[in-house]
Design a protein around this motif. Structure first.
Motif, mmCIF file in Angstrom:
data_model
loop_
_atom_site.group_PDB
_atom_site.id
_atom_site.type_symbol
_atom_site.label_atom_id
_atom_site.label_comp_id
_atom_site.label_asym_id
_atom_site.label_seq_id
_atom_site.Cartn_x
_atom_site.Cartn_y
_atom_site.Cartn_z
ATOM 1 N N ALA A 127 0.828 -1.207 0.000
ATOM 2 C CA ALA A 127 0.000 0.000 0.000
ATOM 3 C C ALA A 127 0.865 1.261 0.000
ATOM 4 O O ALA A 127 0.596 2.221 -0.731
ATOM 5 C CB ALA A 127 -0.926 -0.013 1.213
ATOM 6 N N LEU A 128 1.924 1.286 0.812
ATOM 7 C CA LEU A 128 2.812 2.454 0.850
ATOM 8 C C LEU A 128 3.557 2.623 -0.469
ATOM 9 O O LEU A 128 3.754 3.753 -0.941
ATOM 10 C CB LEU A 128 3.806 2.309 2.005
ATOM 11 C CG LEU A 128 3.216 2.455 3.411
ATOM 12 C CD1 LEU A 128 4.255 2.094 4.465
ATOM 13 C CD2 LEU A 128 2.702 3.873 3.641
ATOM 14 N N THR A 129 3.983 1.529 -1.062
ATOM 15 C CA THR A 129 4.646 1.610 -2.365
ATOM 16 C C THR A 129 3.693 2.153 -3.424
ATOM 17 O O THR A 129 4.098 2.945 -4.287
ATOM 18 C CB THR A 129 5.162 0.225 -2.782
ATOM 19 O OG1 THR A 129 6.004 -0.294 -1.747
ATOM 20 C CG2 THR A 129 5.951 0.299 -4.074
ATOM 21 N N GLU A 130 2.439 1.756 -3.364
ATOM 22 C CA GLU A 130 1.447 2.245 -4.318
ATOM 23 C C GLU A 130 1.229 3.749 -4.150
ATOM 24 O O GLU A 130 1.012 4.465 -5.138
ATOM 25 C CB GLU A 130 0.124 1.506 -4.115
ATOM 26 C CG GLU A 130 -0.955 1.831 -5.134
ATOM 27 C CD GLU A 130 -0.637 1.295 -6.514
ATOM 28 O OE1 GLU A 130 -1.232 1.802 -7.481
ATOM 29 O OE2 GLU A 130 0.207 0.384 -6.633
ATOM 30 N N MET A 131 1.285 4.256 -2.926
ATOM 31 C CA MET A 131 1.125 5.690 -2.706
ATOM 32 C C MET A 131 2.311 6.483 -3.250
ATOM 33 O O MET A 131 2.167 7.633 -3.667
ATOM 34 C CB MET A 131 0.977 5.981 -1.207
ATOM 35 C CG MET A 131 -0.288 5.433 -0.556
ATOM 36 S SD MET A 131 -1.815 6.063 -1.247
ATOM 37 C CE MET A 131 -2.411 4.596 -2.097
ATOM 38 N N TRP A 132 3.497 5.879 -3.262
ATOM 39 C CA TRP A 132 4.706 6.600 -3.657
ATOM 40 C C TRP A 132 4.959 6.561 -5.152
ATOM 41 O O TRP A 132 5.259 7.577 -5.767
ATOM 42 C CB TRP A 132 5.929 6.008 -2.940
ATOM 43 C CG TRP A 132 6.225 6.660 -1.615
ATOM 44 C CD1 TRP A 132 5.918 6.177 -0.380
ATOM 45 C CD2 TRP A 132 6.894 7.904 -1.394
ATOM 46 N NE1 TRP A 132 6.351 7.033 0.596
ATOM 47 C CE2 TRP A 132 6.962 8.109 -0.004
ATOM 48 C CE3 TRP A 132 7.453 8.864 -2.249
ATOM 49 C CZ2 TRP A 132 7.550 9.232 0.562
ATOM 50 C CZ3 TRP A 132 8.049 9.986 -1.681
ATOM 51 C CH2 TRP A 132 8.095 10.175 -0.297
ATOM 52 N N TRP A 133 4.862 5.386 -5.772
ATOM 53 C CA TRP A 133 5.396 5.202 -7.112
ATOM 54 C C TRP A 133 4.294 5.112 -8.139
ATOM 55 O O TRP A 133 3.252 4.509 -7.909
ATOM 56 C CB TRP A 133 6.263 3.940 -7.178
ATOM 57 C CG TRP A 133 7.417 3.998 -6.235
ATOM 58 C CD1 TRP A 133 7.550 3.333 -5.058
ATOM 59 C CD2 TRP A 133 8.594 4.793 -6.376
ATOM 60 N NE1 TRP A 133 8.734 3.666 -4.459
ATOM 61 C CE2 TRP A 133 9.395 4.557 -5.253
ATOM 62 C CE3 TRP A 133 9.064 5.672 -7.360
ATOM 63 C CZ2 TRP A 133 10.631 5.177 -5.071
ATOM 64 C CZ3 TRP A 133 10.282 6.282 -7.172
ATOM 65 C CH2 TRP A 133 11.049 6.035 -6.052
ATOM 66 N N MET A 213 7.591 4.190 9.075
ATOM 67 C CA MET A 213 6.724 3.457 8.158
ATOM 68 C C MET A 213 6.742 4.053 6.754
ATOM 69 O O MET A 213 6.869 3.338 5.756
ATOM 70 C CB MET A 213 5.289 3.443 8.694
ATOM 71 C CG MET A 213 5.086 2.597 9.917
ATOM 72 S SD MET A 213 3.345 2.578 10.430
ATOM 73 C CE MET A 213 3.408 1.381 11.761
ATOM 74 N N ILE A 214 6.629 5.374 6.662
ATOM 75 C CA ILE A 214 6.520 6.017 5.355
ATOM 76 C C ILE A 214 7.847 5.979 4.609
ATOM 77 O O ILE A 214 7.874 5.834 3.377
ATOM 78 C CB ILE A 214 6.029 7.470 5.535
ATOM 79 C CG1 ILE A 214 4.619 7.474 6.137
ATOM 80 C CG2 ILE A 214 6.028 8.218 4.207
ATOM 81 C CD1 ILE A 214 4.128 8.856 6.516
ATOM 82 N N LYS A 221 13.609 2.971 -2.321
ATOM 83 C CA LYS A 221 14.087 4.064 -1.480
ATOM 84 C C LYS A 221 13.334 5.347 -1.808
ATOM 85 O O LYS A 221 13.130 5.692 -2.969
ATOM 86 C CB LYS A 221 15.588 4.263 -1.702
ATOM 87 C CG LYS A 221 16.208 5.288 -0.768
ATOM 88 C CD LYS A 221 17.701 5.393 -1.014
ATOM 89 C CE LYS A 221 18.334 6.430 -0.084
ATOM 90 N NZ LYS A 221 19.789 6.561 -0.326
ATOM 91 N N VAL A 222 12.922 6.071 -0.761
ATOM 92 C CA VAL A 222 12.166 7.310 -0.931
ATOM 93 C C VAL A 222 12.844 8.407 -0.123
ATOM 94 O O VAL A 222 13.789 8.170 0.642
ATOM 95 C CB VAL A 222 10.686 7.143 -0.484
ATOM 96 C CG1 VAL A 222 9.978 6.112 -1.335
ATOM 97 C CG2 VAL A 222 10.608 6.750 0.990
#
Length: 342
Positions: A127-133, A213-214, A221-222
């Motif tokens: 879910a976090l990867t989907e929000m970022w990329w 978490m974020i 990597k973000v």
């Protein structure tokens, strides 16, 4: 000639206030990537993972009672005094059977907790990867994914335990004990001070946890700076939600029905709102990030293929006569040259 349409209220507010435009862009990103759907799924996995943890807790409590017979006898006496008759004896027998089965319950609980925990962390990272990329992240393989999820789960567990330990020092009782140990008298005005300090510490602890978490749970990597800003946004919203939830529980638990169903509903809402805040904060951080990999890449323009059909109509009459004349002249010149060579 028609006049151009006037911008709406939201468009004017977005043009005037940069922070409001950022919030709207973040919500658009969150909605496009089904953030609410991911938050609902994460709340399910969170509640599902609590049951094996309860089994582990019961097993640990059983080991403690098995080594402290005096505490076990005190609990038996308390049950007999509170619940008389056959029901009290059934409760005691149930507790004794649970203590006898502490090893099997603990092993099953640990195995189930590991399985449920890996599922929870895997879906949270997705879910976090989907929000970022914007681009799809290629999977390195099942085994490497599970090893990475295990390390992320252990890291999240360690950070959570550290934040809980720090939070305990922010409550009123530990602060009052510290003041008493230092010999400082406790005044009524210090109650408000303790309350403010406890809130500040809770916000700082939540900021640490949400930033972890974020920034560290996505599969690529973000930006840590933008993740910290998003984590602060989630921490402030989470603290406001906790204050409202505490009032809700005080009101709901007054009735028998609320005391029965209120904690369960509260747990479901708590897990959903927490997941919603974390994913929205991740979308907020992603819209603020300048990483080119997080930006959408426009597809190349469409290639237009237009086949051309050329019809060969052959030689015209003039071209035919010219070719025949050139051929006759060449043959005549070749014959004369051959006679001279003889």
């Amino acid at each position: 000639m028609s006049e151009p349409a006037k911008p709406g209220v939201l468009d004017r507010l977005r043009a005037r206030f940069g922070w409001f435009d950022h919030v709207m862009r973040a919500y658009g990103r969150f909605d496009e990537r089904n953030g609410g759907f991911y938050a609902a799924g994460l709340s399910y996995y969170t509640i599902f993972a609590l049951f094996p943890l309860l089994m582990v807790g019961f097993a640990a409590f059983g080991f403690v009672l098995s080594r402290r017979p005096q505490l076990l006898a005190t609990i038996d006496d308390h049950i007999r005094s509170s619940v008389s008759g056959a029901l009290g004896q059934q409760l005691i027998d149930l507790m004794n059977s649970a203590i006898d089965a502490r090893t099997s319950v603990g092993v099953i609980g640990l195995a189930t907790a590991a399985w449920a925990g890996l599922g929870w962390i895997s879906h949270l990272r997705a879910a976090l990867t989907e929000m970022w990329w914007d681009q799809r992240i290629e999977s390195p393989g099942f085994v490497r994914n599970k090893l990475s999820d295990l390390l992320a789960l252990l890291g999240t567990f360690g950070v959570t335990m550290a934040t809980i330990a720090i939070t305990t020092f922010g409550h009123e009782a530990p602060l009052a004990a510290v003041l008493k140990w230092l010999g400082i008298p406790q005044f009524s005005v210090l109650d408000w001070l303790f309350w403010l300090v406890s809130i500040l510490i809770a916000v700082l602890v939540s900021w640490l946890l949400f930033t972890w978490m974020i920034a560290r749970l996505p599969r690529q990597k973000v930006s840590l700076v933008h993740s910290a800003r998003g984590g602060l946004l989630a921490a402030v919203g989470f603290e406001l939600f906790k204050q409202v939830a505490s009032i809700y529980l005080k009101v709901v638990l007054r009735s028998p029905a609320g005391a029965t169903f209120g904690p369960v509903l509260g747990l479901m809402v708590f897990s959903y709102i927490t997941a919603y805040l974390v994913l929205f904060a991740a979308a907020w951080a992603a819209t603020a990030s300048t990483d080119p990999r997080a930006k959408p890449v426009d597809p190349p323009p469409a290639a237009i293929i237009a086949p051309r059909v050329h019809v060969d109509e052959g030689l015209s009459n003039r071209q035919t006569l010219t070719a025949m004349g050139l051929g006759a002249a060449g043959a005549l010149a070749f014959s004369r040259l051959a006679r001279r060579l003889r």
